[in-house]
Design a protein around this motif. Structure first.
Motif, PDB file in Angstrom:
ATOM      1  N   LEU A 158      44.206 -65.790 100.521  1.00 53.16           N
ATOM      2  CA  LEU A 158      43.144 -66.348 101.388  1.00 53.16           C
ATOM      3  C   LEU A 158      42.051 -65.192 101.268  1.00 53.16           C
ATOM      4  CD1 LEU A 158      44.735 -68.033 104.554  1.00 53.16           C
ATOM      5  CD2 LEU A 158      43.205 -68.878 102.524  1.00 53.16           C
ATOM      6  N   ARG A 159      42.610 -63.674 101.626  1.00 51.09           N
ATOM      7  CA  ARG A 159      41.878 -62.659 101.622  1.00 51.09           C
ATOM      8  C   ARG A 159      41.023 -62.435 100.157  1.00 51.09           C
ATOM      9  NH1 ARG A 159      46.014 -58.909 104.005  1.00 51.09           N
ATOM     10  NH2 ARG A 159      45.525 -59.056 106.403  1.00 51.09           N
ATOM     11  N   SER A 160      41.801 -62.738  99.262  1.00 50.20           N
ATOM     12  CA  SER A 160      41.039 -62.702  97.796  1.00 50.20           C
ATOM     13  C   SER A 160      39.892 -63.844  97.459  1.00 50.20           C
ATOM     14  CB  SER A 160      42.346 -62.974  96.621  1.00 50.20           C
ATOM     15  OG  SER A 160      41.520 -62.846  95.386  1.00 50.20           O
ATOM     16  N   HIS A 161      40.251 -64.927  98.166  1.00 50.95           N
ATOM     17  CA  HIS A 161      39.126 -65.854  98.059  1.00 50.95           C
ATOM     18  C   HIS A 161      38.000 -65.524  98.739  1.00 50.95           C
ATOM     19  CE1 HIS A 161      41.865 -68.806  95.674  1.00 50.95           C
ATOM     20  NE2 HIS A 161      42.773 -68.744  96.600  1.00 50.95           N
ATOM     21  N   ALA A 162      38.200 -65.368 100.022  1.00 49.32           N
ATOM     22  CA  ALA A 162      37.103 -64.879 101.040  1.00 49.32           C
ATOM     23  C   ALA A 162      36.444 -63.763 100.451  1.00 49.32           C
ATOM     24  CB  ALA A 162      37.651 -64.521 102.299  1.00 49.32           C
ATOM     25  N   ALA A 163      36.901 -62.721  99.702  1.00 46.76           N
ATOM     26  CA  ALA A 163      36.218 -61.640  99.343  1.00 46.76           C
ATOM     27  C   ALA A 163      35.445 -61.969  97.915  1.00 46.76           C
ATOM     28  CB  ALA A 163      37.322 -60.564  98.652  1.00 46.76           C
TER      29      ALA A 163
ATOM     30  N   ARG B 105      33.812 -64.387  97.736  1.00 49.14           N
ATOM     31  CA  ARG B 105      32.579 -65.127  98.181  1.00 49.14           C
ATOM     32  C   ARG B 105      31.884 -64.124  99.448  1.00 49.14           C
ATOM     33  NH1 ARG B 105      36.377 -68.182  96.985  1.00 49.14           N
ATOM     34  NH2 ARG B 105      35.986 -70.462  95.947  1.00 49.14           N
ATOM     35  N   GLY B 106      32.263 -63.028  99.424  1.00 55.32           N
ATOM     36  CA  GLY B 106      31.895 -62.075 100.592  1.00 55.32           C
ATOM     37  C   GLY B 106      31.827 -62.523 101.935  1.00 55.32           C
ATOM     38  N   MET B 107      33.196 -63.031 102.271  1.00 49.47           N
ATOM     39  CA  MET B 107      33.341 -63.578 103.678  1.00 49.47           C
ATOM     40  C   MET B 107      34.250 -63.026 104.181  1.00 49.47           C
ATOM     41  SD  MET B 107      32.869 -67.810 102.755  1.00 49.47           S
ATOM     42  CE  MET B 107      32.861 -68.363 104.111  1.00 49.47           C
ATOM     43  N   SER B 108      34.550 -62.996 105.595  1.00 51.52           N
ATOM     44  CA  SER B 108      35.672 -62.862 106.026  1.00 51.52           C
ATOM     45  C   SER B 108      36.880 -63.800 105.946  1.00 51.52           C
ATOM     46  CB  SER B 108      35.544 -62.539 107.694  1.00 51.52           C
ATOM     47  OG  SER B 108      35.283 -63.647 108.404  1.00 51.52           O
ATOM     48  N   VAL B 109      38.084 -63.520 106.152  1.00 50.02           N
ATOM     49  CA  VAL B 109      39.177 -64.557 106.076  1.00 50.02           C
ATOM     50  C   VAL B 109      38.814 -65.809 107.219  1.00 50.02           C
ATOM     51  CG1 VAL B 109      41.572 -65.159 106.156  1.00 50.02           C
ATOM     52  CG2 VAL B 109      40.943 -62.887 104.914  1.00 50.02           C
ATOM     53  N   GLN B 110      38.602 -65.315 108.408  1.00 55.57           N
ATOM     54  CA  GLN B 110      38.400 -66.221 109.332  1.00 55.57           C
ATOM     55  C   GLN B 110      36.997 -67.277 108.831  1.00 55.57           C
ATOM     56  OE1 GLN B 110      37.643 -64.615 113.439  1.00 55.57           O
ATOM     57  NE2 GLN B 110      36.334 -66.277 113.794  1.00 55.57           N
ATOM     58  N   ASP B 111      36.139 -66.640 108.652  1.00 56.83           N
ATOM     59  CA  ASP B 111      34.891 -67.610 108.111  1.00 56.83           C
ATOM     60  C   ASP B 111      35.159 -68.421 106.803  1.00 56.83           C
ATOM     61  OD1 ASP B 111      33.273 -66.433 109.976  1.00 56.83           O
ATOM     62  OD2 ASP B 111      32.111 -65.155 108.748  1.00 56.83           O
ATOM     63  N   TYR B 112      36.015 -67.928 106.019  1.00 54.14           N
ATOM     64  CA  TYR B 112      36.661 -68.563 104.706  1.00 54.14           C
ATOM     65  C   TYR B 112      37.315 -69.828 105.253  1.00 54.14           C
ATOM     66  CZ  TYR B 112      38.781 -70.009 100.325  1.00 54.14           C
ATOM     67  OH  TYR B 112      39.337 -70.696  99.494  1.00 54.14           O
ATOM     68  N   VAL B 113      38.121 -69.477 106.104  1.00 53.24           N
ATOM     69  CA  VAL B 113      39.223 -70.433 106.680  1.00 53.24           C
ATOM     70  C   VAL B 113      38.480 -71.617 107.400  1.00 53.24           C
ATOM     71  CG1 VAL B 113      41.265 -71.217 108.240  1.00 53.24           C
ATOM     72  CG2 VAL B 113      41.212 -69.299 106.594  1.00 53.24           C
TER      73      VAL B 113
END
Length: 74
Positions: free
Chosen positions: A18-23, A25-33
């Motif tokens: 999740l951290r990798s996917h979020a990073a 996209r330039g997002m936090s893990v919380q925002d990505y989820v």
């Protein structure tokens, strides 16, 4: 609209992904989820709407009593 806290216990490997996917996209893990959950919820509501429309009008593959515009013209 208010917000509510949701606490999750997740596997460390999943959190890393999740951290990798979020990073990416330039997002936090919380925002990505949250964005992923919103998209999934939209997809489910859209599919339900399509299913209900097909029940009302019939499935797209079902034959319809349709006369072509050129029918009867010789």
């Amino acid at each position: 609209m208010g917000s509510t806290v949701l606490s999750l216990r997740i596997d460390g490997e999943l959190l890393d992904r999740l951290r990798s996917h979020a990073a990416k996209r330039g997002m936090s893990v919380q925002d990505y989820v949250v964005r992923t959950l919103i998209r999934e919820d939209f997809d489910e509501r859209f599919k339900t709407a399509v299913d209900e429309t097909e029940k009302f009008y019939g499935t797209p593959d079902a034959p319809r009593d349709h006369v072509s515009p050129s029918a009867g013209i010789a």
